[in-house]
Design an enzyme around this catalytic site. Sequence first.
Site, PDB file in Angstrom:
ATOM      1  N   ALA A  63     -22.124  13.136 -19.297  1.00  0.00           N
ATOM      2  CA  ALA A  63     -21.097  13.636 -18.611  1.00  0.00           C
ATOM      3  C   ALA A  63     -21.257  13.444 -17.124  1.00  0.00           C
ATOM      4  O   ALA A  63     -22.256  13.276 -16.886  1.00  0.00           O
ATOM      5  CB  ALA A  63     -20.866  15.045 -18.917  1.00  0.00           C
ATOM      6  N   GLY A 102     -23.143  13.188 -23.199  1.00  0.00           N
ATOM      7  CA  GLY A 102     -21.732  12.831 -23.636  1.00  0.00           C
ATOM      8  C   GLY A 102     -21.776  11.057 -23.850  1.00  0.00           C
ATOM      9  O   GLY A 102     -20.923  10.791 -24.693  1.00  0.00           O
ATOM     10  N   GLU A 105     -22.606  11.071 -27.457  1.00  0.00           N
ATOM     11  CA  GLU A 105     -21.450  11.486 -28.236  1.00  0.00           C
ATOM     12  C   GLU A 105     -20.188  10.603 -28.155  1.00  0.00           C
ATOM     13  O   GLU A 105     -19.613  10.693 -29.496  1.00  0.00           O
ATOM     14  CB  GLU A 105     -21.052  12.999 -27.402  1.00  0.00           C
ATOM     15  CG  GLU A 105     -22.038  13.904 -27.424  1.00  0.00           C
ATOM     16  CD  GLU A 105     -21.816  15.593 -26.945  1.00  0.00           C
ATOM     17  OE1 GLU A 105     -21.737  15.266 -25.640  1.00  0.00           O
ATOM     18  OE2 GLU A 105     -21.657  16.377 -27.653  1.00  0.00           O
ATOM     19  N   GLU A 125     -28.878  17.548 -22.999  1.00  0.00           N
ATOM     20  CA  GLU A 125     -28.280  18.655 -22.180  1.00  0.00           C
ATOM     21  C   GLU A 125     -29.189  19.868 -22.119  1.00  0.00           C
ATOM     22  O   GLU A 125     -29.018  20.538 -20.978  1.00  0.00           O
ATOM     23  CB  GLU A 125     -26.971  19.164 -22.952  1.00  0.00           C
ATOM     24  CG  GLU A 125     -25.907  17.900 -22.831  1.00  0.00           C
ATOM     25  CD  GLU A 125     -25.915  16.984 -23.747  1.00  0.00           C
ATOM     26  OE1 GLU A 125     -27.067  16.478 -24.362  1.00  0.00           O
ATOM     27  OE2 GLU A 125     -24.966  16.189 -24.053  1.00  0.00           O
TER      28      GLU A 125
END
Length: 692
Positions: A63, A102, A105, A125
């Site tokens: 992210a 992310g 992911e 994370e």
Amino acid sequence: MSNVVTLERLETVGIIKIDSPPVNALSTAVRKGILECTKQAIADPQIKAIVLTCAGRTFIAGADITEFGKPAQEPGLDKVLQEIENSPKPVVAAIHGTALGGGLEVALACHYRVAVKDAKLGLPEVKLGLLPGAGGTQRLPRAVGPELAVKMIVGGDPINADAALQAGLIEEIVDGPAAGAQIFANKVLAENRPLRKLRDDDSKLAAARADRSIFTNAVAALTKRARGLEAPFAAADAISYTLDLPFDEGLRKEHETFLQLLAGEQSIAQRYAFFAEREAAKLAGVPAGTKPRTIERVAIIGGGTMGGGIAMSFVNAGIPVTLIETGEEQLTRGLGVMRKNYDASAARGGIPADAPAKRMALVNGVVGIENVKDTDLIIEAVFETMTIKKSIFGLIDTYAKPGAVLATNTSFLDINEIAEVTKRPQDVLGMHFFSPANVMKLCEIVRADKTAPDVLSTAVAVARKIAKIPVVVGVCDGFVGNRMLMARTKQAEKLLFEGALPQQVDAVITKFGLPMGPFAMGDLAGLDIGWRSRKDRGIKSEIEDALCEAGRFGQKTGQGYYKYEGGSRAPLPDPDVEKLIDATLLRLGRKRRVVTDEEILERVTYSMINEGARILEEGIAARPSDIDIVWLYGYGWPIYRGGPMHYADQVGLRHVADRLSYYAAETNDPSLEPAPALKRLAQQGGTFAGSR
Ligand code: CAA
């Protein structure tokens, strides 16, 4: 369509390419672009399969952390992942560089994943005080099984492509990411392979569902070092949903926890530390384009604990070292300690069995300073005595080749004075490592008055090369770290004179999150060193002097501020110490009073913050965040509190200044008067972070 994500058709394969430097983070524009391009590729009848690839040095590294804490923008990552996973056409992730957070992911929502050999895949994370917020905790255990998923998510360390292939996280290792993925996509089409949606595949969960200990043992192994941190435990809980709940329910609960952690103090501090670490590498006052000097061989003068540890750091990075001692006996001892350390790591499985021999082969142990002559960087790591350092630098100046960088590992002394004994003060600076030097990540790079910009950038570059975190500081007594430590130690000792006991002070500090309190630290370092130096200088520290006079030198004598039984390093409170403190106070005509834990915490931490404010005002540190990095990586300040200056901002500078003024008056200690910079910011309602 957004210009950071493009769709191109190569025969029947649609190539979605993300090009958003530096690390293709999932900013709003990138999320929007992936969503639009995926929709477009699905709608294009000529496209039969889709490849998701990235330009530049890496696949999506996560992210966009800079967007955290700001109002959420559409589309959310969950929407993007749904579109990918529900695509009726196979989607293949083409991974190079690092697929992190992310980014992984996104790859997990694809039906297939391929990666180049040197790629790394991970969900780090927890290192930002978070857990994966877009299905990582639900899809990764389905891809690799809960045991490895716990390692990757709760531990936060990435795995390489070989391990990913073995675990079933990727389907193939390919030569070029986009081309390899395209070939793979064609194979999927030719073989008419079914779309593999991890959300629907519970096969790897069966064993842990039948025997929960597979999961709980993996969690226990990783959380035992996570004292004080929230995220690793929350991440473990989220992984457990895969064993108990349907996918969608697990996904919903994971996201809820993600949002809670995101708003929490710990994640705010850990994200701050992430950027602080990167800021520290940016050198103030060094012209852009300054080229570091080439460092191929390093000389280390002094093969004691510090010199040996520094040598190991270089050798670990593959840089050959000339280790210089004054005599054969000292040299043999120094090399022996290094070898023993390597053998112990190999025995623990930390390094391969053949590594000790290979690493020691990079060390050339010699007697005599003239051996510095072929080296590019010379680091002096001898006794902390000015006269010895000066005479060594005189000799280094005689033998070192022109252009060599001359560094001292002093932790307190005036480097300008050391530089002046050479004819090349522009080449001299401090490289202050922290003990044990092969383990601790911090390196204070001390810029002296005449240090040349390229010498400074060389030291910073070389520190990074040996996996240290360099922070540039200026010359003063103790630089940043030890100067603040001295302020803390002074308060800790004063608290004993007022009624606290060593174990009470240390317990407050360890409860706050530091690995050790000041008195256990003193016992570890040895109390006799300070005692002898005080005697030389005619200074007294009544309680510590009394301990030393009673032969209590710390761990090495089995007793100091604590007692140590059966060779153990565990400090045990000792009633004899309490008696000794009482006797000392009686002799001095002082009475013990009740000292609260709150007072202890405030006086030891706020005195450090106050010193930090002075350090900033004097320009010894360029940024408050640099001070925080020193404390995070040199002294074990808990990462979830972001460092002393960040902590002060969170507590509120007005409160810190008010309490300091109060203690200054109550304890008659002018050193606790708020520093002018702190006072000013407190009056303005400002913060250290906002003051730069
Ligand atoms: N968001 C925003 N900026 C980022 C970023 C991210 N995720 N990752 C790196 N950057 C920035 C850095 O701040 C740095 O910027 P400056 O040059 O302005 O200082 C630049 O990218 C380059 O970074 P590094 O100096 O760290 O470069 P590197 O090559 O040494 O390392 C890296 C690259 C391995 C990707 C490293 O930057 C890294 O570990 N990044 C963080 C990865 C991460 O934690 N991802 C998870 C994010 S949280 C998440 O994804 C939650 C979720 O589930 C949705």
